[in-house]
Scaffold this active site. Structure first.
Site, PDB file in Angstrom:
ATOM      1  N   GLY A  37      -5.964 -16.117  81.925  1.00 16.29           N
ATOM      2  CA  GLY A  37      -4.538 -15.990  81.555  1.00 16.29           C
ATOM      3  C   GLY A  37      -3.946 -14.857  81.125  1.00 16.29           C
ATOM      4  N   SER A  39      -2.912 -11.911  78.225  1.00 18.88           N
ATOM      5  CA  SER A  39      -3.249 -11.852  76.801  1.00 18.88           C
ATOM      6  C   SER A  39      -1.847 -12.500  75.995  1.00 18.88           C
ATOM      7  CB  SER A  39      -3.120 -10.313  76.529  1.00 18.88           C
ATOM      8  OG  SER A  39      -3.162 -10.100  75.169  1.00 18.88           O
ATOM      9  N   SER A 111      -9.633 -11.875  82.794  1.00 19.07           N
ATOM     10  CA  SER A 111     -10.155 -12.190  84.120  1.00 19.07           C
ATOM     11  C   SER A 111      -9.050 -12.038  85.073  1.00 19.07           C
ATOM     12  CB  SER A 111     -10.998 -13.261  84.252  1.00 19.07           C
ATOM     13  OG  SER A 111     -10.446 -14.341  83.945  1.00 19.07           O
TER      14      SER A 111
END
Length: 211
Positions: A37, A39, A111
């Site tokens: 997800g 930051s 990611s």
């Protein structure tokens, strides 16, 4: 846990103790829960809270946090696309070692790219990789901005920042979606832990009920 290596002089040495034996020793299944997800979406916070809950229920668990890994094994990596790929690759390989050791591992990393998350997934058995999409709007993440990174990115002080000048590819088929715009930390942990006990049968070696 056999690996493939193009160097014919590198031979895989088979351990006498299997992953299944280690799982029985720990009295639960081993797997990796991959939090992805933006930051500020709450990945690390939720992963940490889940870690505490599992630990309290006698699950051998370890958290691999993306920022923490960049202080050690990944400290030589930048945030270019290639280095992000290597960051994910290393983390996934470390996670596979934990799973082979019979431990539940939580990995919390932005990611951002679908291909990299898929490459991480294929290292594991079908039921050993649980992708959790920590959904949160960019607007909300910027409002939270717990590390002040969005502010720096908007000023141009941080380059290649996900959501600002680098894309985030939303997972296509994650096992779990938790919307932190709407749900509390406790609610998110409950959703994930329920999935682990009811869908994945985390405690199947123990033979106990959902704690």
């Amino acid at each position: 846990m056999k690996k493939n290596n193009s160097n014919k002089n590198v031979i895989w040495h088979q351990s006498m103790i299997t992953k299944e034996s280690r799982q029985k020793k720990h009295k639960h299944k081993s797997l990796i829960i991959w939090f992805t997800g933006l930051s500020g979406s709450g990945k690390s916070t939720i992963a940490n809270a889940l870690q505490n809950k599992l630990y309290e229920n006698n699950v051998s668990v370890y958290l691999l946090d993306g920022d923490n890994l960049r202080h050690g094994i990944n400290k030589n990596l930048t945030f270019t696309e290639d280095d992000r790929k290597e960051n994910i690759r290393r983390t996934a390989e470390i996670g596979k070692l934990f799973v082979d050791a019979g431990i539940v591992v939580l990995a919390a990393l932005i990611s951002p790219f679908q291909e990299d998350r898929m490459n991480a997934r294929i290292l594991f058995e079908v039921d050993e990789f649980i992708e959790v999409y920590v959904k949160c709007s960019l607007h909300e993440c910027e409002l939270r901005d717990p590390k002040g990174l969005y502010k720096k990115a908007r000023k141009g002080e941080i380059k290649q920042f996900t959501g600002i000048d680098q894309p985030y590819e939303v997972p296509k088929n994650p096992e779990i979606i938790i919307n932190t715009n709407e749900l509390s930390i406790e609610e998110c942990v409950k959703i994930i832990s329920s999935y682990l006990y009811e869908k994945v049968h985390l405690m199947h070696h123990k033979g106990g009920d959902h704690p």
